[in-house]
Scaffold this active site. Structure first.
Site: not given
Ligand code: NAP
Length: 276
Positions: A81, A132, A146, A150, A181
């Site tokens: 994730n 992804s 980005y 993915k 998020t």
């Molecule tokens: N939200 C969306 O709209 C969306 C859409 C499509 C895909 N996604 C994917 O969903 C996944 C989760 O994203 P999210 O929406 O939950 O975003 P988020 O709220 O920014 O959370 C991201 C998470 O990834 C961790 N992370 C990022 N870089 C890291 C690193 N170098 N080492 C360790 N941990 C790291 C962060 O840890 P820290 O708190 O320590 O930074 C946090 O726990 C991601 O892969 C993202 O690409 C999200």
């Protein structure tokens, strides 16, 4: 339903936190990773184990699956994730920015998968969930690098699913649309350091549009978590799980365009085979 044991990367916030919380709430065991090993602000549970893991440290990442199993027992579900976005045009992305995002979004999940598979194969069971994005299916201007990370992860999922199916291991590629998020917040998303004015009308405008969406995204992370639980519980889990009405609309538009090109260029496309 028997309780499952999960390893979820990036449970400090966002989708990872929502998924860990939902799994714990129903009685499952979760090993979650955070950068510093500190537990996120969720109801504390003796079924939650937190493993410190920085996704860029690939040697450590490859060991994380067996470390998780040592903490909590055999892991049933691995969720890749943790990840972040990079906004800006493709031309302006510096090599170091590209390396960094591929490290976290692609090489780290691959390292975890490499670490997980020997143990999953030995048990002839397991489920790998790769988070992804719809950006992999329908890339937009302003987030091409980005999207490329993915798309790489999605390709790994689809190929891997076929390689490990005979070993009782499932793979699901999850493609979320916009979820509320911290993904688009200053704490998460990065922007290319360099900017070129010529891209103002394309990637510049797309980036502004994306950043304006922060906090207003249509997707509810708790509902995404429930959808992933449903996929994990299914007798026949999906290979692809697209999440969100926005993601469905974007996926269908991309497929329609693809289908149009296939149809209109069919004569040319099929003209390239040897005659015999
Ligand atoms: N939200 C969306 O709209 C969306 C859409 C499509 C895909 N996604 C994917 O969903 C996944 C989760 O994203 P999210 O929406 O939950 O975003 P988020 O709220 O920014 O959370 C991201 C998470 O990834 C961790 N992370 C990022 N870089 C890291 C690193 N170098 N080492 C360790 N941990 C790291 C962060 O840890 P820290 O708190 O320590 O930074 C946090 O726990 C991601 O892969 C993202 O690409 C999200």
């Amino acid at each position: 339903m028997a309780h499952k044991t999960w390893l979820i990367t990036g449970i400090s916030r966002g989708l990872g936190l929502a998924l860990a919380t939902a799994a714990l709430d129903r009685g499952d065991v979760v090993v979650g990773t955070t950068r510093d090993g500190r537990s996120p602000p969720m109801a504390s549970s003796d079924r939650l184990h937190v493993l410190p893991l920085v996704m860029g440290d690939l040697t450590r990442v490859e060991q994380a699956f067996s470390e998780a199993a040592a903490l909590a027992g055999p892991i049933d579900v691995l969720v890749n994730n943790a990840g972040f976005g990079l906004l800006g045009s493709i031309e302006t992305a510096a090599q170091s920015e590209i390396d960094q995002i591929f490290n976290v979004n692609v090489y780290a999940p691959l390292a975890l998968i490499r670490g997980a598979l020997p143990l999953m194969r030995a048990r002839t069971r397991g489920h790998i969930i790769n988070i992804s994005s719809v950006a992999a299916i329908a890339p937009a201007p302003g987030s091409g690098i980005y999207s490329a990370t993915k798309a790489a992860l999605s390709a790994v999922s689809v190929s891997l699913a076929q390689e490990v199916a005979p070993m009782g291991i499932w793979v699901t590629n999850v493609s979320p649309g916009s979820f509320r998020t911290e993904f688009l917040s200053e704490q998460s998303v990065r922007r290319t350091e360099r900017n070129v004015d010529d891209y103002a009308a394309t990637s510049g405008r797309a980036v502004t549009g994306l950043l304006n969406k922060d906090g207003k995204q249509i997707g509810d992370p708790r509902k995404a978590a429930e959808a992933i639980l449903a996929a994990v519980d299914a007798d026949e889990p999906p290979l692809d799980l697209v999440l969100g009405s926005d993601a469905i609309a974007r996926t269908r538009a991309r497929l329609d365009r693809f289908e149009d090109d296939l149809r209109q260029w069919d004569d040319v496309s099929t003209s390239t085979d040897f005659a015999n």
